[in-house]
Write an enzyme that holds these catalytic residues in place. Structure first.
Site, short mmCIF file in Angstrom:
data_model
loop_
_atom_site.label_atom_id
_atom_site.label_comp_id
_atom_site.label_asym_id
_atom_site.label_seq_id
_atom_site.Cartn_x
_atom_site.Cartn_y
_atom_site.Cartn_z
N LEU A 20 0.88 -1.17 0.00
CA LEU A 20 0.00 0.00 0.00
C LEU A 20 0.91 1.22 0.00
O LEU A 20 1.58 1.51 0.98
CB LEU A 20 -0.90 -0.02 1.24
N GLU A 21 0.94 1.91 -1.14
CA GLU A 21 1.86 3.04 -1.30
C GLU A 21 1.08 4.34 -1.46
O GLU A 21 0.13 4.42 -2.24
CB GLU A 21 2.75 2.82 -2.53
N CYS A 22 1.53 5.35 -0.70
CA CYS A 22 0.93 6.70 -0.78
C CYS A 22 -0.58 6.64 -0.55
O CYS A 22 -1.36 7.22 -1.31
CB CYS A 22 1.26 7.37 -2.11
#
Length: 148
Positions: A20-22
């Site tokens: 889970l990025e940004c």
């Protein structure tokens, strides 16, 4: 909603984890609580199963001003390695240009006088001329192996 659906689709497809990025911290935490597989956060707060950062950013490896503009704002720098890397690269360049590198210490391979003379005399002999148009390649049935 799309992040949640994508995470569930990855899980349903057999993924062993999702990144889970940004993502807002609250969203990442809510997804993590509902997943059966671990979540790895990068700029997604502390509510994920684990964390990851790009190590170049983490240790401040890149010191060029352009790179500073693109380091993600969620990345904490634990060092300024880029300053030392830049200095080392400049020192290397300067020593190569001045002829200080490589010194004998860093050219440790030797050849006997007899072998050197044989090599040098071979250099003066005519070379075998190969016409690349007459070369033929024959495919091998053996698989190509990789060291990886």
């Amino acid at each position: 909603r799309k992040v949640w659906e994508d995470a569930m689709a990855a899980q349903d497809a057999g993924a062993c984890a999702v990144v889970l990025e940004c993502v807002p911290a609250q969203v990442a935490e809510a997804i993590t609580k509902r997943m059966e597989i671990p979540t790895i956060g990068i700029g997604a707060g502390s509510g994920t199963s684990g964390q990851i950062l790009v190590y170049h950013d983490l240790v401040g490896m890149m010191s060029h001003p352009h790179h500073q503009k693109v380091v993600p704002k969620f990345c904490k720098k634990y060092a300024e390695a880029g300053v030392y890397i830049q200095r080392a690269l400049e020192d290397y360049r300067d020593e190569v240009q001045s002829g200080a590198f490589p010194s004998e210490k860093y050219a440790p391979y030797s050849i006997s006088d007899d072998a050197l003379q044989e090599f040098l005399s071979d250099l003066d002999k005519p070379s075998v001329q190969i016409n690349p148009r007459t070369l033929k390649s024959t495919p091998s049935d053996e698989p190509i192996s990789s060291p990886y």
